[in-house]
Design a protein around this motif. Structure first.
Motif, PDB file in Angstrom:
ATOM      1  N   ALA A   1       0.844  -1.192   0.000  1.00 45.54           N
ATOM      2  CA  ALA A   1       0.000   0.000   0.000  1.00 45.54           C
ATOM      3  C   ALA A   1       0.880   1.243   0.000  1.00 45.54           C
ATOM      4  O   ALA A   1       2.042   1.202   0.420  1.00 45.54           O
ATOM      5  CB  ALA A   1      -0.935   0.000   1.204  1.00 45.54           C
ATOM      6  N   LEU A   2       0.313   2.338  -0.472  1.00 44.02           N
ATOM      7  CA  LEU A   2       1.074   3.572  -0.621  1.00 44.02           C
ATOM      8  C   LEU A   2       0.239   4.758  -0.172  1.00 44.02           C
ATOM      9  O   LEU A   2      -0.918   4.910  -0.570  1.00 44.02           O
ATOM     10  CB  LEU A   2       1.468   3.763  -2.090  1.00 44.02           C
ATOM     11  CG  LEU A   2       2.132   5.094  -2.462  1.00 44.02           C
ATOM     12  CD1 LEU A   2       3.530   5.188  -1.857  1.00 44.02           C
ATOM     13  CD2 LEU A   2       2.181   5.263  -3.980  1.00 44.02           C
TER      14      LEU A   2
ATOM     15  N   VAL B   1       0.392   8.791  -0.391  1.00 47.83           N
ATOM     16  CA  VAL B   1       1.054   9.910  -1.063  1.00 47.83           C
ATOM     17  C   VAL B   1       0.779  11.185  -0.266  1.00 47.83           C
ATOM     18  O   VAL B   1      -0.362  11.476   0.093  1.00 47.83           O
ATOM     19  CB  VAL B   1       0.547  10.069  -2.506  1.00 47.83           C
ATOM     20  CG1 VAL B   1       1.158  11.302  -3.166  1.00 47.83           C
ATOM     21  CG2 VAL B   1       0.873   8.812  -3.323  1.00 47.83           C
TER      22      VAL B   1
ATOM     23  N   ALA C   1       1.088   3.686  -9.513  1.00 48.65           N
ATOM     24  CA  ALA C   1       0.482   2.877  -8.451  1.00 48.65           C
ATOM     25  C   ALA C   1      -0.322   1.730  -9.039  1.00 48.65           C
ATOM     26  O   ALA C   1      -0.260   0.590  -8.554  1.00 48.65           O
ATOM     27  CB  ALA C   1      -0.403   3.755  -7.569  1.00 48.65           C
TER      28      ALA C   1
ATOM     29  N   LEU D   1      -0.388  -1.292  -6.386  1.00 48.71           N
ATOM     30  CA  LEU D   1      -0.355  -0.722  -5.046  1.00 48.71           C
ATOM     31  C   LEU D   1      -1.715  -0.127  -4.697  1.00 48.71           C
ATOM     32  O   LEU D   1      -2.281   0.638  -5.491  1.00 48.71           O
ATOM     33  CB  LEU D   1       0.719   0.365  -4.954  1.00 48.71           C
ATOM     34  CG  LEU D   1       2.172  -0.096  -5.041  1.00 48.71           C
ATOM     35  CD1 LEU D   1       3.084   1.102  -5.292  1.00 48.71           C
ATOM     36  CD2 LEU D   1       2.574  -0.821  -3.762  1.00 48.71           C
TER      37      LEU D   1
ATOM     38  N   ALA E   1      -3.423   2.591  -3.156  1.00 49.33           N
ATOM     39  CA  ALA E   1      -2.875   3.910  -2.839  1.00 49.33           C
ATOM     40  C   ALA E   1      -3.942   4.880  -2.362  1.00 49.33           C
ATOM     41  O   ALA E   1      -5.084   4.872  -2.839  1.00 49.33           O
ATOM     42  CB  ALA E   1      -2.167   4.491  -4.067  1.00 49.33           C
ATOM     43  N   SER E   2      -3.541   5.720  -1.421  1.00 51.25           N
ATOM     44  CA  SER E   2      -4.385   6.788  -0.915  1.00 51.25           C
ATOM     45  C   SER E   2      -3.660   8.116  -1.123  1.00 51.25           C
ATOM     46  O   SER E   2      -2.436   8.202  -0.963  1.00 51.25           O
ATOM     47  CB  SER E   2      -4.695   6.582   0.566  1.00 51.25           C
ATOM     48  OG  SER E   2      -5.513   7.625   1.056  1.00 51.25           O
ATOM     49  N   TYR E   3      -4.427   9.147  -1.446  1.00 54.29           N
ATOM     50  CA  TYR E   3      -3.859  10.428  -1.847  1.00 54.29           C
ATOM     51  C   TYR E   3      -4.421  11.554  -0.976  1.00 54.29           C
ATOM     52  O   TYR E   3      -5.437  11.383  -0.296  1.00 54.29           O
ATOM     53  CB  TYR E   3      -4.168  10.687  -3.324  1.00 54.29           C
ATOM     54  CG  TYR E   3      -3.691   9.581  -4.237  1.00 54.29           C
ATOM     55  CD1 TYR E   3      -2.407   9.605  -4.773  1.00 54.29           C
ATOM     56  CD2 TYR E   3      -4.518   8.501  -4.542  1.00 54.29           C
ATOM     57  CE1 TYR E   3      -1.962   8.583  -5.606  1.00 54.29           C
ATOM     58  CE2 TYR E   3      -4.073   7.471  -5.373  1.00 54.29           C
ATOM     59  CZ  TYR E   3      -2.793   7.519  -5.900  1.00 54.29           C
ATOM     60  OH  TYR E   3      -2.352   6.502  -6.707  1.00 54.29           O
TER      61      TYR E   3
ATOM     62  N   GLY F   1      -7.240   7.854  -9.099  1.00 55.99           N
ATOM     63  CA  GLY F   1      -6.692   7.409  -7.820  1.00 55.99           C
ATOM     64  C   GLY F   1      -7.738   6.644  -7.024  1.00 55.99           C
ATOM     65  O   GLY F   1      -8.920   6.992  -7.042  1.00 55.99           O
TER      66      GLY F   1
END
Length: 321
Positions: free
Chosen positions: A214-215, A217, A234, A239, A241-243, A253
């Motif tokens: 997981a990522l 940002v 991502a 991945l 991912a959360s932004y 996203g």
């Protein structure tokens, strides 16, 4: 119809557009400058107009708005800022990335900004309560949200043994605080940094080699400008991912949680109205973001065959289908 009456009618009709133009030119002009594209920004413009309306101004009736969009090409912003100054705008609205160019273009025209960075540390204002100078606005800081953002990402990806955090190397203190927040909730945090576009591929290579699942940002002008690239990377590396803002979710996203940019632009509209009525920016305290949005891109989740936990989906402020 008699010839004299006909000529009089023609003369009156001809004067209407001139009168309309005179009325239009007499309206105060507000410059609206964003580094992003117009496409996908309708909600921000609507919120800004709502704020103007709450302050007693309606676009096209008693105020004119000149819109400028950078389309994520930051090198275009100084020219656009200079153009709005030449247009003799009464107030200029600018997002965080555009503010330095506007500040460089004018030291007298009032500026109302939205920014995710400390406006005192970056020199936009003297203090939050007493801005001084010609600028004020709405600020949303990301550091205090770290624990909440990490918790939401952990809820989205409960099996992730390692969560990578992509951040700006200039914000080392913030990254350390995020690492501490991760430890506090039992997560293993991998910090990766990118200071320029060429660093992004290397940063993602590090994330993949470290077997992060997981990522998260962080906020950064570079990341916002390159958000499509970040979302694509991502996705390519599978991945979750959360932004930090909706800007990322609207270009694919998976999830974002952060201050409501929509609410910020409504409040900016109110400030612009107050300035048009005679209040100076120096007398308008910089406001802190008060509303936060959880946005989930359900289309992206379906594309990667991910089931969003129902409890998380139920708490979302917006679901992009």
């Amino acid at each position: 119809m008699k010839r004299r009456a006909f000529i009089t009618l023609l003369g009156g009709a001809a004067s209407w557009p001139l009168a309309a133009r005179a009325q239009q030119s007499a309206m105060p002009v507000v410059g609206f400058l964003r580094t992003t594209a117009a496409a996908g920004s309708a909600h921000l413009v609507a919120a800004f107009r709502q704020g103007l309306s709450e302050a007693g101004f309606v676009e096209g009736q008693n105020v004119a708005v000149e819109y400028r969009w950078g389309n994520d090409q930051d090198d275009r912003i100084p020219g656009m800022a200079a153009e709005l100054v030449r247009r003799q705008a009464a107030v200029i609205v600018a997002n965080g990335i555009a503010v330095p160019a506007v500040k460089a273009a004018t030291g007298t025209i009032p500026i109302v900004f939205t920014t995710g960075f400390d406006p005192v540390r970056t020199g936009l204002v003297a203090s939050l309560s007493r801005p001084g100078g010609n600028a004020t606005g709405v600020v949303f800081t990301m550091t205090d949200l770290a624990t909440k953002q990490l918790g939401l990402l952990h809820e989205l990806a409960p099996k992730a043994a390692i969560i990578a955090v992509l951040g700006d190397p200039d914000l080392e203190v913030e990254l350390q605080e995020i690492q501490a927040a991760g430890r506090a909730i039992g997560l293993q945090i991998l910090i990766v940094k990118a200071a320029s576009e060429r660093d992004l591929n290397a940063a993602f290579a590090t994330v993949v080699q470290s077997r992060a699942d997981a990522l998260l940002v962080r906020g950064s002008p570079l990341f916002l400008t390159r958000r499509r690239q970040l979302v694509a990377l991502a996705t390519r590396h599978s991945l979750l991912a959360s932004y930090p803002s909706r800007d990322y979710a609207e270009v694919g996203g998976l999830m974002s949680y952060g201050p409501s940019i929509t609410d910020a632009y409504r409040r900016v509209g109110i400030y612009v109205g107050r300035i048009l009525k005679g209040t100076t920016p120096a007398d308008l305290p910089v406001e802190m973001a008060a509303k936060f949005d959880l946005v989930i891109n359900l289309a992206t989740a379906k594309a990667i065959d991910l089931d969003i936990p129902p409890t998380l989906l139920a708490r979302a402020d917006e679901v992009i289908e």
